[in-house]
Scaffold this motif. Structure first.
Motif, short mmCIF file in Angstrom:
data_model
loop_
_atom_site.label_atom_id
_atom_site.label_comp_id
_atom_site.label_asym_id
_atom_site.label_seq_id
_atom_site.Cartn_x
_atom_site.Cartn_y
_atom_site.Cartn_z
N SER A 7 -0.67 1.88 6.98
CA SER A 7 -2.10 2.00 6.76
C SER A 7 -2.37 2.33 5.29
O SER A 7 -1.44 2.56 4.51
CB SER A 7 -2.72 3.08 7.66
OG SER A 7 -4.14 3.02 7.61
N CYS A 9 -5.13 4.64 2.78
CA CYS A 9 -6.13 5.70 2.74
C CYS A 9 -6.58 5.87 1.29
O CYS A 9 -5.88 6.47 0.47
CB CYS A 9 -5.53 7.00 3.27
SG CYS A 9 -6.74 8.30 3.56
N TRP A 25 -1.72 8.28 16.44
CA TRP A 25 -0.70 7.26 16.20
C TRP A 25 0.70 7.71 16.59
O TRP A 25 1.63 6.89 16.65
CB TRP A 25 -0.71 6.84 14.73
CG TRP A 25 -2.01 6.26 14.26
CD1 TRP A 25 -3.11 5.98 15.02
CD2 TRP A 25 -2.35 5.90 12.93
NE1 TRP A 25 -4.11 5.47 14.24
CE2 TRP A 25 -3.68 5.41 12.94
CE3 TRP A 25 -1.67 5.95 11.71
CZ2 TRP A 25 -4.34 4.97 11.80
CZ3 TRP A 25 -2.32 5.51 10.56
CH2 TRP A 25 -3.64 5.02 10.61
N VAL A 35 1.59 5.65 4.98
CA VAL A 35 0.22 5.52 4.50
C VAL A 35 0.22 5.48 2.97
O VAL A 35 0.70 6.41 2.31
CB VAL A 35 -0.65 6.70 4.98
CG1 VAL A 35 -2.07 6.57 4.43
CG2 VAL A 35 -0.69 6.74 6.51
N LYS A 65 -5.44 -3.19 0.58
CA LYS A 65 -4.63 -3.26 1.80
C LYS A 65 -3.48 -4.25 1.63
O LYS A 65 -2.35 -3.99 2.05
CB LYS A 65 -5.50 -3.63 3.00
CG LYS A 65 -6.49 -2.54 3.39
CD LYS A 65 -7.13 -2.79 4.73
CE LYS A 65 -8.16 -3.90 4.69
NZ LYS A 65 -8.90 -4.04 5.96
N PHE A 83 -0.35 -2.83 11.63
CA PHE A 83 -1.28 -2.41 10.58
C PHE A 83 -2.55 -1.91 11.24
O PHE A 83 -3.19 -2.62 12.02
CB PHE A 83 -1.64 -3.53 9.61
CG PHE A 83 -2.53 -3.03 8.51
CD1 PHE A 83 -1.99 -2.47 7.36
CD2 PHE A 83 -3.92 -3.05 8.64
CE1 PHE A 83 -2.81 -1.95 6.37
CE2 PHE A 83 -4.75 -2.53 7.66
CZ PHE A 83 -4.18 -1.99 6.52
N PHE A 84 -2.90 -0.66 10.92
CA PHE A 84 -4.15 -0.07 11.40
C PHE A 84 -5.01 0.32 10.20
O PHE A 84 -4.54 1.00 9.29
CB PHE A 84 -3.88 1.22 12.19
CG PHE A 84 -3.43 1.03 13.60
CD1 PHE A 84 -3.66 -0.14 14.30
CD2 PHE A 84 -2.76 2.06 14.26
CE1 PHE A 84 -3.24 -0.31 15.60
CE2 PHE A 84 -2.35 1.92 15.58
CZ PHE A 84 -2.59 0.73 16.25
N ASP A 85 -6.27 -0.10 10.21
CA ASP A 85 -7.23 0.49 9.29
C ASP A 85 -7.31 1.98 9.62
O ASP A 85 -7.03 2.40 10.74
CB ASP A 85 -8.61 -0.14 9.47
CG ASP A 85 -8.83 -1.36 8.59
OD1 ASP A 85 -7.99 -1.62 7.70
OD2 ASP A 85 -9.85 -2.05 8.80
N MET A 86 -7.75 2.77 8.65
CA MET A 86 -7.78 4.22 8.83
C MET A 86 -8.79 4.66 9.90
O MET A 86 -8.72 5.78 10.39
CB MET A 86 -8.08 4.89 7.49
CG MET A 86 -7.86 6.38 7.44
SD MET A 86 -6.27 6.96 8.09
CE MET A 86 -5.09 6.17 7.01
N THR A 88 -8.92 3.54 12.93
CA THR A 88 -8.37 3.02 14.18
C THR A 88 -7.70 4.13 14.98
O THR A 88 -6.85 4.86 14.47
CB THR A 88 -7.33 1.92 13.88
OG1 THR A 88 -7.95 0.90 13.08
CG2 THR A 88 -6.83 1.30 15.16
N THR A 119 -6.75 -4.66 12.07
CA THR A 119 -5.76 -4.29 13.08
C THR A 119 -4.99 -5.54 13.47
O THR A 119 -5.56 -6.48 14.01
CB THR A 119 -6.42 -3.69 14.33
OG1 THR A 119 -7.13 -2.50 13.97
CG2 THR A 119 -5.39 -3.33 15.39
#
Length: 242
Positions: A7, A9, A25, A35, A65, A83-86, A88, A119
């Motif tokens: 991710s 941040c 997570w 991150v 990203k 992959f997760f956006d913050m 998520t 995502t």
């Protein structure tokens, strides 16, 4: 199936979301959480990499990203990547998605111009000519080509980053996973009102077994809403509540 979560941040926006989403997570099959950030800080169980430039706003931040992805891949042997956006929140472990055959798994393309780039799930082979590794390099190049051409630079519209992501999907073996399960995202401003938003997400949780909630459009800022959805999901664990 074990996996690594990646991710980004950056900026105050994402740091505010960190304590809400990242605790969710830590699931049984998650081997590592990495991150990339634009400032130094530490967090138990999370590998923080302060290697990104400060961004002046959404337009710059969204492109970071793909920068982070390529930095990560340059030193990673490979494996299953999430992959997760913050913004998520992972309700339940998603390991079974890697039983499907794909190079990348994406959602929310049906009837839309672009797939969701916030995502996704990928299988990364431990070799230079891995299809996904090539995809990541081309994605970085194409997103800045679009940026220079002024394509995808309007806030609250598909970004140059997301457009490039979708443009390149045809170069990979793609699995289109059910978004209501692995990337459930209910719009804050879709004209239906807050009560309908709650109702729709509870439907994903109760009837469809949603495993990933994506609090897009700042909906994670509504702490009462987040708590309600987490309670409906059967768990909740802020690190620091305010």
């Amino acid at each position: 199936m074990k996996y690594t979560i990646l991710s980004v941040c950056t900026g105050d926006y994402f740091y505010e979301a960190f304590d809400i989403t990242v605790p969710s997570w830590f699931k049984e099959n998650c081997e590592k959480i990495v991150v990339y950030t634009d400032k130094e800080f530490s967090c138990p169980g999370v590998e923080i990499r302060p290697e990104l430039n400060k961004s002046s706003g959404w337009l710059e931040a969204v492109g970071l990203k793909t920068v982070a992805l390529n930095k990560f891949l340059s030193t990673w042997d490979g494996g299953n990547l999430v992959f997760f956006d913050m913004d998520t929140y992972m309700v339940h472990d998603i390991a079974e998605i890697f039983n499907e055959h794909f190079s990348i798994a994406v959602s929310h393309l049906e009837g839309k111009a672009t797939a969701s780039s916030g995502t996704w799930y990928a299988k990364v082979l431990p070799r230079v000519n891995c299809p996904f590794r090539r995809f990541a390099i081309e994605w970085l190049s194409l997103q800045y080509h679009h940026f220079k051409d002024g394509k995808g630079v309007i806030a609250h519209k598909p970004s140059y980053h997301q457009i490039a992501f979708t443009d390149l999907l045809s170069t990979l073996e793609v699995y289109y996973f059910p978004g209501e399960i692995y990337n459930s995202r209910r719009m804050m401003y879709d004209g239906r009102g807050a009560d309908k938003k709650h109702e729709a997400w509870k439907q994903d949780l109760d009837q469809r077994g949603a495993k990933v909630l994506h609090f897009i459009h700042d909906s994670w800022r509504d702490k009462a809403f987040v708590k309600e959805m987490a309670a409906a999901a059967g768990e909740f664990n802020y690190w620091r509540q305010s």
